[in-house]
Design an enzyme around this catalytic site. Sequence first.
Site, short mmCIF file in Angstrom:
data_model
loop_
_atom_site.label_atom_id
_atom_site.label_comp_id
_atom_site.label_asym_id
_atom_site.label_seq_id
_atom_site.Cartn_x
_atom_site.Cartn_y
_atom_site.Cartn_z
N ASN A 147 0.81 -1.23 0.00
CA ASN A 147 0.00 0.00 0.00
C ASN A 147 0.83 1.28 0.00
OD1 ASN A 147 0.74 -0.43 2.64
ND2 ASN A 147 -1.19 0.27 3.50
N GLU A 245 4.53 -3.53 12.30
CA GLU A 245 3.52 -2.50 12.01
C GLU A 245 2.39 -3.21 11.29
OE1 GLU A 245 3.72 0.43 13.13
OE2 GLU A 245 5.79 1.14 13.15
N GLU A 457 8.23 3.15 14.58
CA GLU A 457 9.02 3.68 13.47
C GLU A 457 8.91 5.20 13.53
OE1 GLU A 457 9.38 0.25 10.22
OE2 GLU A 457 7.49 1.31 10.04
P1 NAD Z 1 0.76 -8.87 3.86
O1 NAD Z 1 0.89 -9.23 5.30
O2 NAD Z 1 -0.07 -9.75 3.00
O3 NAD Z 1 2.19 -8.84 3.16
C1 NAD Z 1 3.24 -8.02 3.66
C2 NAD Z 1 4.58 -8.62 3.23
O4 NAD Z 1 4.79 -9.85 3.93
C3 NAD Z 1 4.68 -8.95 1.74
O5 NAD Z 1 5.95 -8.53 1.27
C4 NAD Z 1 4.55 -10.45 1.74
O6 NAD Z 1 5.17 -11.05 0.61
C5 NAD Z 1 5.27 -10.82 3.02
N1 NAD Z 1 4.99 -12.17 3.54
C6 NAD Z 1 3.87 -12.90 3.38
N2 NAD Z 1 4.00 -14.10 3.98
C7 NAD Z 1 5.23 -14.12 4.57
C8 NAD Z 1 5.94 -15.07 5.35
N3 NAD Z 1 5.44 -16.27 5.66
N4 NAD Z 1 7.18 -14.76 5.78
C9 NAD Z 1 7.72 -13.55 5.51
N5 NAD Z 1 7.08 -12.60 4.76
C10 NAD Z 1 5.85 -12.88 4.30
O7 NAD Z 1 0.24 -7.35 3.85
P2 NAD Z 1 -0.24 -6.48 2.58
O8 NAD Z 1 -1.54 -7.03 2.14
O9 NAD Z 1 0.90 -6.34 1.63
O10 NAD Z 1 -0.45 -5.05 3.26
C11 NAD Z 1 -1.66 -4.60 3.78
C12 NAD Z 1 -1.68 -4.69 5.29
O11 NAD Z 1 -0.60 -3.96 5.85
C13 NAD Z 1 -2.93 -4.10 5.95
O12 NAD Z 1 -3.36 -4.95 6.99
C14 NAD Z 1 -2.44 -2.79 6.53
O13 NAD Z 1 -3.20 -2.28 7.59
C15 NAD Z 1 -1.06 -3.15 6.93
N6 NAD Z 1 -0.24 -1.96 7.05
C16 NAD Z 1 0.18 -1.56 8.29
C17 NAD Z 1 0.94 -0.41 8.42
C18 NAD Z 1 1.44 0.04 9.77
O14 NAD Z 1 2.34 0.85 9.80
N7 NAD Z 1 0.91 -0.44 10.86
C19 NAD Z 1 1.27 0.34 7.31
C20 NAD Z 1 0.83 -0.09 6.06
C21 NAD Z 1 0.08 -1.26 5.95
#
Ligand code: NAD
Length: 488
Positions: A147, A245, A457
């Site tokens: 995102n 996060e 962060e």
């Molecule tokens: P996601 O958890 O699906 O993926 C995030 C990353 O994790 C990707 O690069 C993915 O390839 C990797 N990943 C997946 N499985 C893994 C594993 N087993 N081991 C290691 N890495 C792995 O998240 P998304 O759909 O890309 O992002 C959206 C989410 O992120 C939403 O829930 C949003 O709220 C959250 N988000 C949080 C913040 C914050 O600062 N708190 C900021 C932005 C987005």
Amino acid sequence: MKMLIQGQLEDAQGAGVIQVANPATGEVVDSVPKGTREDAKRAIDAASDAFKVWSEKPSIERSRVLLKIAELVRSSVEDLAATLTLEQGKPLGEARSEVNSFANTCEYYAGLIGRERGAHTQFSTGEGFFIVTKRPLGVVGAILPWNFPVSLMGWKLAPGLAAGNTFVVKPASTTPMTDIKIGTLLAKAGLTPGAVNVVTGPGAVVGEELLDNPKVAKIAFTGETATGRRIMEGSAKHIKRLTLELGGSDPMIVCDDADLALAVEGAAWGRFRNCGQSCTSVKRLFLFESIADEFIKAFAEKVKTIRVGNGMEKSTHMGPVHTEEQRAKVESMVEDAQNRGAKDLVKGGRPTGGGLEKGNFYTPTVLTGVGYDAQMAREECFGPALPIFVVKDLEEGIERANDTPYGLGSSVWTKDVERAYHAAERIQAGTTWVNSPPISRAEVPFGGFKQSGFGRELGIEGLDHYYETKSIQVLEYGKGKKWAFPIS
Ligand code: NAD
């Protein structure tokens, strides 16, 4: 496009590629290598070697490199923003601001490094003194979501590099391109080759290698709460340092004395920026009863003016949802709320005509009369749909606001400073904005309460998470007799 290992652009060891699609048109924009565990290992080895050099550089040199990175990123803003819009979908204006925020974060930490103070304190027994100092951690695995692929990379790289760490970045598979482009700019800024590697590939392969590999000291992760749980489990084996996060379901409370025109703008900005796909998007709106009708009328008018379209077009206010899978999730949450009695204040859905049917578009949706049992009221709705709830007073608003497993952002809208503090102290969230939509700033620490994660962060706290605290104990000459062995 190729991935970046030890300053070189490379293909993966296996032959696979990942295609990157434009969410606005469905067209393939480019492809990146489908990295393997071997690729991740090579990148980790490169980062580990680079650590020996980078961590020994004087902080003033690291600071200069960060300033140069910021300059190079700013001078490439148009190219980087266009790439980001093509792969992520957000409007070009938002993409530009995200790229500039990467540069801001680098500048902030360039200014901070070398200006911190440690502590030098006498022992209480008078035998000597101790010094508390900080040491970098080593190799950091930065695992990114789709995102905000650019700004969230900056939140990790800038403090981490400032502190002397090195990185293997694992971008989300749907948004790897801008991160690779930024990675290639780093070498031109004088960064030690291998200090930042960008390895593309599935989370279950490249990400898991970062968790398993003992040379990785820390995982800095942003993404879904469910993935965060897996990251915690996978990091347990080697007791890796972690910042998580995660997701959020941020409440916005509008009190009866709020500036309603401002709050209407804030709610629109907070929910529909990045097509509602921000961790701190306004995901639940609570209105005091006495202003609810007036607010709802003005808000509906505002939302109907939002123009949905391809992010590359100047006239677009809101781009597509990032993937079809995400769109289906939003749609199903809207249907769930409707099935439980919610009413359409602004009816959204999948638009047709003007080529929009080719992308993952979903027009802004606002629902009233949403039950607290609806999924939207309890889980993270990651898209352009907003439920409105009416509350009788601030206490009810706070209680409802806290009634989810999340605790990332929140906001309260009032002209009464006592009310604002009262709410801010009681809302269980890492940030409470007062009379403001969710805007992150480099100098303000950011992170979650509850299942929205831990660690911080940005800000000075963000730098602290890239250090180990080191204590050096010094006995003054001639004062150590008390510890002679055997102990008497
Ligand atoms: P996601 O958890 O699906 O993926 C995030 C990353 O994790 C990707 O690069 C993915 O390839 C990797 N990943 C997946 N499985 C893994 C594993 N087993 N081991 C290691 N890495 C792995 O998240 P998304 O759909 O890309 O992002 C959206 C989410 O992120 C939403 O829930 C949003 O709220 C959250 N988000 C949080 C913040 C914050 O600062 N708190 C900021 C932005 C987005």
